[in-house]
Structure formats: structure tokens, C-alpha cells
Scaffold this active site. Structure first.
Site, PDB file in Angstrom:
ATOM      1  N   TYR A 169       0.057  -6.011   2.131  1.00 23.56           N
ATOM      2  CA  TYR A 169       0.193  -7.361   2.686  1.00 23.56           C
ATOM      3  C   TYR A 169       1.214  -8.176   1.888  1.00 23.56           C
ATOM      4  O   TYR A 169       1.869  -9.062   2.439  1.00 23.56           O
ATOM      5  CB  TYR A 169      -1.164  -8.073   2.690  1.00 23.56           C
ATOM      6  CG  TYR A 169      -2.082  -7.601   3.800  1.00 23.56           C
ATOM      7  CD1 TYR A 169      -2.020  -8.189   5.061  1.00 23.56           C
ATOM      8  CD2 TYR A 169      -2.991  -6.573   3.589  1.00 23.56           C
ATOM      9  CE1 TYR A 169      -2.856  -7.771   6.086  1.00 23.56           C
ATOM     10  CE2 TYR A 169      -3.831  -6.140   4.612  1.00 23.56           C
ATOM     11  CZ  TYR A 169      -3.755  -6.739   5.853  1.00 23.56           C
ATOM     12  OH  TYR A 169      -4.574  -6.310   6.864  1.00 23.56           O
TER      13      TYR A 169
ATOM     14  N   GLU B  33     -11.299  -5.396   6.143  1.00 23.00           N
ATOM     15  CA  GLU B  33     -10.956  -3.998   5.887  1.00 23.00           C
ATOM     16  C   GLU B  33     -11.695  -3.463   4.666  1.00 23.00           C
ATOM     17  O   GLU B  33     -12.146  -2.303   4.668  1.00 23.00           O
ATOM     18  CB  GLU B  33      -9.441  -3.867   5.740  1.00 23.00           C
ATOM     19  CG  GLU B  33      -8.711  -4.072   7.060  1.00 23.00           C
ATOM     20  CD  GLU B  33      -7.277  -4.541   6.925  1.00 23.00           C
ATOM     21  OE1 GLU B  33      -6.698  -4.371   5.827  1.00 23.00           O
ATOM     22  OE2 GLU B  33      -6.742  -5.090   7.905  1.00 23.00           O
TER      23      GLU B  33
END
Length: 400
Positions: free
Chosen positions: A98, A140
Site C-alpha cells: 500500500y 485483510e
């Protein structure tokens, strides 16, 4: 939620940013994959990159997330995020990635917006990004923990134990763990990613529903997509369909997917087209294995009886379920009688009566699902009771 200052800035700039998102995401992917080509090896689908669908899906999800933050500031759009999180888990996306995405995405924003990308504007959209990324990272992490692992160990070797030809273009592969470890649990409707090495050395992953099981064995069905020779769409399905044989080893991911069969005794409507019936096969098998008496409408559309994968299996499963009824439409082929519920042409929802308290599940091409969803809503089903699964970039995010 967004801070008051950022919310005002995002609200003022969302028309301009949303209008430029396609350009932003195109530059983002071109720059990131150009400088970090290793991300294309096993993570990003180069077929979706070539078609532009990946950037369309990313742009749609960012715009939808920002809009939801503004319209419902006290709620987190978990339904939107869950689908993305499950897809990421099936590919082994990790938190550090990310940071990489943020770097290249905001470079693309600054380049595309130019002088309009003031420090206040960048800071406000940076807040949007990290709210979205933070929520996904948390989701996640929970999914990885539930599966008993991390994002760095989602891939395991599985051996092809059996191969069964469903149609000329579809083959079912029965897989068993190749490392001797127990097979992971999964829920009816979930999928796994299969990662293969392409002839040019690049690894590519694609998603396939778990359509059947037997002890530790799991079953997937691969339909060959006949794309052009110079286009990467269909490259994985063509390779698997053409070469996968008993004894081969495939790298298979942790099961994922949030479109799973709900518990209860309310009626179900299972709607599919083509190879989109694979999650429905799993749901029917789960119901049959539990001697379910639920009312189930099984609606399927296909090109012809010869192209209809799992046709005999679905008929046998429906026969085992006292409350199940199947209706099938074929583009080509003979039209059956009203008694056998086989019709010629496109799916016609007027032929069936959808129970008012039903829950619907769909899988198939997006235009097909859009049309069916519209009919289901007209029949009185609330939107929250109509679920859909799509393999590949979800171009429907924020619109369904």
C-alpha cells in the site's frame, strides 16, 4: 471518518478528481509497473492492464469510496471494501504494498492535476487514500489470521489428481494438497487463485470457484477464453486448459470471496450464465449435503446444451433437493417443453415467480447481471438481498 477540513476539500474537488481518475490511474499503472516490473509477476493481471479494466475498476472504487465518505460520514463502506479485501487476500497482497501504491498514485495525481493539486487538495485526498487503505489492511489482516497465515504464505502446491472434460472449452481439475498439509476450510461460493508460470517467464494468477470437494480434495473448472494471440486476456485459462494433467503441480491460494451462501430457511435464487454457474454448483452441493428443504430457484443461461458445463451435475443436485426447481435458457439448440423448463433465447424472468423473502446470488457477464438484477429489484427484492460475483476487475463497484 474524514476530518471536517478534508471533507470540505474533497466535496469541492471530487468532480474534477473523478473526471481525471482514468488519466490518473493510467499514468499510475504505467509508471509503477514500469519502475517496479516485479509487481506484474504474480500480482497484477496483465490482461486487465492491456484492456484498461484494471484502471477503470481502481478509479471507480476510489470515487465510490470518497462519495460514500461524504454521503455517510458516520459509516464505513464495508460492503465496498470487503470485495476488494477478499481479492487481495487471494493474491497475497501485503501492507507494505500500500505504501508503494500510495507513492505512485499521488505522483500521478500531482502530474495530472498540475497547479490544481495544491497542498490542501493533496492532503485531503491523502486522507481518503489512507482511510481506504487502512480499512483494507485491517480487513485483510483479519482474513489472513482466520486462514491461519499471513499474506506472505497464501500460496501452496496442489497436485492435479484428476481431469474431466466438461465441454470442448471447459475442463474440471480435481486438486489435492501437494505438501501433505490439511486442506484449508472454505465456504460455498468462495474461490481460489491459481498462479502459473507463462512461457515468457512471468507468473500470472487467475481466480476459479471451488465447485466441489471430497475430503481434502478441491475441484475447480477452467474455461478456455479464446483471446487474440497478441492479447494476454485468456492466457492463463488457455495454458491450464491446454496443458494441466494429472500429476502436475499448481500453486493455489487461500480460499477467499465474500459472496457465500447465507444460513437460514428463506428461499434462494441462484442465477448464472456460462461458466458463472461454478459458485452455484458449490452452493447446491452444500445444500444437498445438508439435506436442505429450502426453496431454491436455479436459473441458468448458456450458448447451447453442449456448452453448458456441469449440466448433468446440476440436474442431479436439483433432484436431491425437494424444494429446488431449475430453469435453463439456451441461445442455440432445441426448445424444451414447459414441463422440463428448458427455453430458447435470453433469460426471461417473467417465466419464474421470485419469492418475496428470497435472497439472490448471481455470477456471469456484467451486462447479464445488470439485466437480471433490474428484474429482481422490480420483483420486490431489496438491493441488499441481491449479491453478485465477478472474476476480474469489478467495474460495478459503487454502482450495484
Amino acid at each position: 471518518m474524514l476530518s471536517t477540513e478534508s471533507a470540505a476539500t474533497v466535496r469541492a474537488t471530487i468532480p474534477a478528481v473523478a473526471g481525471a481518475l482514468d488519466t490518473i490511474t493510467a499514468r499510475f499503472y504505467d509508471t509503477m509497473l514500469g519502475e517496479r516490473p516485479e509487481l506484474l509477476d504474480g500480482l497484477f493481471n496483465r490482461g486487465n492492464q492491456a484492456s484498461g479494466e484494471q484502471r477503470q475498476a481502481l478509479a471507480g472504487s476510489i470515487a465510490a469510496f470518497a462519495t460514500m465518505l461524504l454521503d455517510n460520514p458516520d459509516e464505513r463502506p464495508d460492503a465496498l471494501l470487503s470485495r476488494i479485501a477478499h481479492k487481495h487476500v487471494s493474491l497475497g497482497v501485503t501492507e507494505d504494498q500500500y505504501v508503494i501504491v500510495h507513492k505512485y498514485l499521488f505522483e500521478a495525481i500531482a502530474h495530472t492535476l498540475g497547479e490544481a493539486a495544491t497542498p490542501d487538495v493533496v492532503a485531503a485526498w491523502d486522507e481518503v487514500y489512507w482511510l481506504m487503505a487502512g480499512a483494507l489492511i485491517a480487513m485483510e489482516a483479519r482474513l489472513y489470521q482466520e486462514a491461519g497465515g499471513t499474506g506472505r504464505d497464501v500460496w501452496r502446491p496442489w497436485t492435479v489428481a484428476e481431469r474431466h472434460e466438461q465441454t470442448p472449452d471447459a475442463a474440471t481439475l480435481t486438486l489435492e494438497p501437494g505438501d501433505g498439509a490439511p486442506a484449508p476450510d472454505f465456504r460455498a461460493g468462495q474461490y481460489v487463485s491459481v498462479r502459473v508460470r507463462m512461457p515468457d517467464g512471468i507468473h500470472q494468477a487467475r481466480q476459479y470457484s471451488v465447485s466441489g470437494w471430497d475430503g481434502s480434495r478441491r475441484r475447480i473448472t477452467v474455461k478456455r477464453l479464446r483471446a487474440g494471440e497478441d492479447h494476454p486476456a485468456g492466457e492463463v485459462s488457455s495454458l491450464l486448459h491446454g496443458t494441466a494433467a494429472p500429476g502436475d503441480t499448481l500453486m493455489v491460494s487461500t480460499p477467499a470471496g465474500d459472496v457465500t451462501l447465507s444460513e437460514g430457511d428463506h428461499p434462494l435464487v441462484l442465477v448464472s450464465a456460462g461458466i458463472g454457474n461454478t459458485p452455484m454448483v458449490a452452493m447446491l452441493r452444500h445444500l444437498a449435503d445438508h439435506d436442505s428443504a429450502r426453496r431454491v430457484l436455479v436459473l441458468h443461461a448458456d450458448r447451447s446444451p453442449q456448452d453448458h458445463a456441469h449440466r448433468e451435475e446440476v440436474a442431479a443436485l436439483v433432484e436431491r433437493l425437494p424444494g429446488a426447481t431449475a430453469h435453463t435458457w439456451y441461445e442455440d439448440g432445441h426448445e424444451g417443453s414447459e414441463e422440463d423448463r428448458v427455453y430458447l433465447g435470453d433469460i426471461d424472468m417473467s417465466r419464474v415467480e421470485v419469492p418475496a423473502d428470497a435472497e439472490a446470488y448471481m455470477c456471469g457477464p456484467l451486462p447479464f447481471m445488470r439485466a437480471v438484477r433490474s428484474e429482481l429489484l422490480k420483483s420486490g427484492l431489496p438491493a441488499r438481498k441481491v449479491h453478485y460475483e465477478v472474476f476480474g476487475p469489478d467495474l460495478w463497484l459503487g454502482q450495484a
